[in-house]
Motif scaffolding. Structure first.
Motif, mmCIF file in Angstrom:
data_model
loop_
_atom_site.group_PDB
_atom_site.id
_atom_site.type_symbol
_atom_site.label_atom_id
_atom_site.label_comp_id
_atom_site.label_asym_id
_atom_site.label_seq_id
_atom_site.Cartn_x
_atom_site.Cartn_y
_atom_site.Cartn_z
ATOM 1 N N ILE A 18 0.707 -1.223 0.001
ATOM 2 C CA ILE A 18 -0.142 -0.148 0.000
ATOM 3 C C ILE A 18 0.918 1.242 -0.015
ATOM 4 C CG2 ILE A 18 -1.732 1.380 1.440
ATOM 5 C CD1 ILE A 18 -2.898 -1.204 2.250
ATOM 6 N N ALA A 19 1.956 1.036 0.906
ATOM 7 C CA ALA A 19 2.757 2.528 0.717
ATOM 8 C C ALA A 19 3.511 2.601 -0.660
ATOM 9 C CB ALA A 19 3.962 2.145 1.796
ATOM 10 N N LEU A 20 3.761 1.662 -1.263
ATOM 11 C CA LEU A 20 4.590 1.832 -2.472
ATOM 12 C C LEU A 20 3.482 2.043 -3.596
ATOM 13 C CD1 LEU A 20 6.792 -1.237 -2.719
ATOM 14 C CD2 LEU A 20 7.437 0.908 -2.520
ATOM 15 N N LEU A 21 2.155 1.630 -3.506
ATOM 16 C CA LEU A 21 0.908 1.901 -4.629
ATOM 17 C C LEU A 21 0.709 3.251 -4.181
ATOM 18 C CD1 LEU A 21 -1.403 -0.822 -4.120
ATOM 19 C CD2 LEU A 21 -0.024 -0.548 -6.166
ATOM 20 N N PHE A 22 0.713 4.166 -3.204
ATOM 21 C CA PHE A 22 0.393 5.670 -2.973
ATOM 22 C C PHE A 22 1.523 6.387 -2.788
ATOM 23 C CE2 PHE A 22 -3.431 3.000 -0.977
ATOM 24 C CZ PHE A 22 -3.882 3.029 -2.282
ATOM 25 N N HIS A 51 -4.489 8.290 -16.184
ATOM 26 C CA HIS A 51 -5.373 9.186 -15.444
ATOM 27 C C HIS A 51 -5.793 8.344 -14.065
ATOM 28 C CE1 HIS A 51 -8.165 12.905 -15.139
ATOM 29 N NE2 HIS A 51 -7.899 12.382 -13.872
ATOM 30 N N PRO A 52 -6.338 7.370 -14.094
ATOM 31 C CA PRO A 52 -6.791 6.664 -12.915
ATOM 32 C C PRO A 52 -5.818 6.087 -12.022
ATOM 33 C CG PRO A 52 -8.040 5.649 -14.899
ATOM 34 C CD PRO A 52 -6.877 6.559 -15.224
ATOM 35 N N ILE A 53 -4.586 5.991 -12.510
ATOM 36 C CA ILE A 53 -3.479 5.431 -11.718
ATOM 37 C C ILE A 53 -2.606 6.591 -11.069
ATOM 38 C CG2 ILE A 53 -1.024 4.237 -12.069
ATOM 39 C CD1 ILE A 53 -2.372 2.778 -14.208
ATOM 40 N N ILE A 54 -2.411 7.689 -11.894
ATOM 41 C CA ILE A 54 -1.506 8.540 -11.168
ATOM 42 C C ILE A 54 -2.428 9.858 -10.356
ATOM 43 C CG2 ILE A 54 0.179 8.759 -12.838
ATOM 44 C CD1 ILE A 54 -0.778 11.284 -14.199
ATOM 45 N N GLY A 55 -3.766 9.732 -10.633
ATOM 46 C CA GLY A 55 -4.732 10.241 -9.531
ATOM 47 C C GLY A 55 -4.852 9.397 -8.445
ATOM 48 N N ILE A 56 -4.150 9.377 -7.348
ATOM 49 C CA ILE A 56 -4.023 8.503 -6.231
ATOM 50 C C ILE A 56 -5.688 8.240 -5.626
ATOM 51 C CG2 ILE A 56 -2.993 7.696 -4.187
ATOM 52 C CD1 ILE A 56 -1.214 8.174 -6.662
ATOM 53 N N VAL A 165 -10.456 0.466 -19.310
ATOM 54 C CA VAL A 165 -9.814 -0.750 -19.252
ATOM 55 C C VAL A 165 -8.779 -1.049 -18.345
ATOM 56 C CG1 VAL A 165 -7.842 -2.057 -20.564
ATOM 57 C CG2 VAL A 165 -9.914 -1.392 -21.817
ATOM 58 N N VAL A 166 -8.367 0.112 -17.978
ATOM 59 C CA VAL A 166 -7.093 0.065 -16.845
ATOM 60 C C VAL A 166 -7.887 -0.168 -15.190
ATOM 61 C CG1 VAL A 166 -6.980 2.591 -16.501
ATOM 62 C CG2 VAL A 166 -5.183 1.081 -15.968
ATOM 63 N N GLN A 167 -8.898 0.747 -15.363
ATOM 64 C CA GLN A 167 -9.904 0.589 -14.086
ATOM 65 C C GLN A 167 -10.482 -0.764 -13.834
ATOM 66 O OE1 GLN A 167 -11.906 4.547 -12.894
ATOM 67 N NE2 GLN A 167 -12.587 3.881 -15.023
ATOM 68 N N LEU A 168 -10.881 -1.454 -14.983
ATOM 69 C CA LEU A 168 -11.461 -2.659 -14.814
ATOM 70 C C LEU A 168 -10.440 -3.716 -14.653
ATOM 71 C CD1 LEU A 168 -14.137 -4.152 -14.813
ATOM 72 C CD2 LEU A 168 -14.066 -4.615 -17.261
ATOM 73 N N GLY A 169 -9.439 -3.690 -15.294
ATOM 74 C CA GLY A 169 -8.169 -4.495 -15.275
ATOM 75 C C GLY A 169 -7.483 -4.585 -13.536
ATOM 76 N N ILE A 170 -7.531 -3.132 -13.101
ATOM 77 C CA ILE A 170 -6.871 -3.109 -11.799
ATOM 78 C C ILE A 170 -7.816 -4.020 -10.886
ATOM 79 C CG2 ILE A 170 -6.312 -1.519 -9.746
ATOM 80 C CD1 ILE A 170 -5.288 0.203 -12.129
ATOM 81 N N ALA A 171 -9.247 -3.660 -10.787
ATOM 82 C CA ALA A 171 -10.047 -4.078 -9.911
ATOM 83 C C ALA A 171 -10.131 -5.679 -10.009
ATOM 84 C CB ALA A 171 -11.466 -3.281 -10.324
ATOM 85 N N VAL A 172 -10.175 -6.166 -11.288
ATOM 86 C CA VAL A 172 -10.350 -7.809 -11.281
ATOM 87 C C VAL A 172 -9.006 -8.182 -11.003
ATOM 88 C CG1 VAL A 172 -10.304 -9.376 -12.928
ATOM 89 C CG2 VAL A 172 -11.956 -7.537 -13.406
#
Length: 214
Positions: A18-22, A51-56, A165-172
Motif C-alpha cells: 500500500i505504501a508503494l502504491l500511494f 489518469h486513474p493510476i496517477i490520480g491517487i 480498461v485500466v480500471q477494470l483490469g486493476i479491480a479484477v
C-alpha cells in the motif's frame, strides 16, 4: 513458520504494498500529459490509462472496489463493473458542460467510505455497495472528463477506452489476488483486508481534509 508469523508477514507485506502504491509525490497529478489535451488516438488511450493510476484518490478507490468485490465472490464483481460503467457516464456529463457540485469532496468521501467498509469487521449488503460504487463512478468519471475537454472524437473514444480498461483490469486483478491469498473471504473477512481498509480510509480522510480546508 507458525500461523501467527505467517499472518504477521502477510500484514507487513500488504502494508508495504500500500505504501508503494500511494507515492506522495503523485498525489495530485491527475493529468498524464501535464494538462495537454490528447491530439490523437494513441495519446488519448495513454492518457486514459494513466489518469486513474496517477490520480491517487481514483487509484485507491479502484483498488477498494476490487477488494470489496472479493468478499462476495464472482457476484461481487458487479461492484467494480458498476463503477467503471458510470465513470464513462460521468465523463459524458462533463463533456456536456453539466456541472456536478462538490465533485472533489464526493470523490474524497467515496475513498474514505469504501476504506471504512473494508475496515469494518462485518460486511454490508453487496447491493448497497454496488449502488454506492455507481454513484461514486459518476463523480470520478466527471473528474476524468477534465483532461479530455476540447479533444476530437478519435482521442476522446480512445481516452474512454483507456481509463475503462485500466480500471477494470486493476479491480479484477486485485479481486483475483485477494481470492487467491484468502480463499475463504466469503465466510471470514481476513484481517489484512481490514488493514488495507484502514490505509485506504486514512488516505480518503487526508484527501477530504484537503478538499475542505482548501
Amino acid at each position: 513458520m507458525s500461523h501467527r508469523n505467517l499472518q504477521r508477514n502477510r500484514i507487513l507485506g500488504l502494508s508495504l504494498a500500500i505504501a508503494l502504491l500511494f507515492p506522495s509525490q503523485a498525489a495530485f497529478a491527475h493529468h498524464p500529459f501535464g494538462g495537454t489535451v490528447p491530439s490523437n488516438a494513441l495519446t488519448g488511450f495513454l492518457s486514459g490509462l494513466g489518469h486513474p493510476i496517477i490520480g491517487i484518490d481514483h487509484f485507491a478507490f479502484v483498488i477498494a472496489t476490487g477488494l470489496l468485490a472479493a468478499l462476495w465472490g464472482r457476484r461481487g464483481l458487479i461492484i467494480p463493473l458498476a463503477f467503471v460503467i458510470t465513470t464513462l457516464a460521468g465523463t459524458g456529463l462533463h463533456l456536456q458542460n453539466l456541472d456536478l457540485p462538490l465533485a472533489e469532496l464526493v470523490i474524497a468521501a467515496s475513498v474514505l467510505g469504501f476504506g471504512v467498509l473494508l475496515a469494518l469487521p462485518q460486511r454490508v449488503q453487496w447491493v448497497g455497495v454496488a449502488i454506492a460504487a455507481t454513484i461514486a463512478g459518476i463523480f470520478h468519471g466527471y473528474a476524468y472528463g477534465e483532461a479530455i475537454i476540447g479533444a476530437e472524437m478519435n482521442p476522446l473514444i480512445a481516452y474512454l477506452a483507456g481509463f475503462g480498461v485500466v480500471q477494470l483490469g486493476i479491480a479484477v486483478g486485485v479481486f483475483t489476488l485477494a481470492q487467491r491469498f484468502w480463499p475463504n473471504l466469503e465466510q471470514v473477512k481476513a484481517l489484512p483486508l481490514r488493514f488495507s481498509g484502514f490505509a485506504i480510509a486514512g488516505l480518503g480522510f487526508a484527501f477530504l481534509s484537503g478538499a475542505i480546508l482548501g
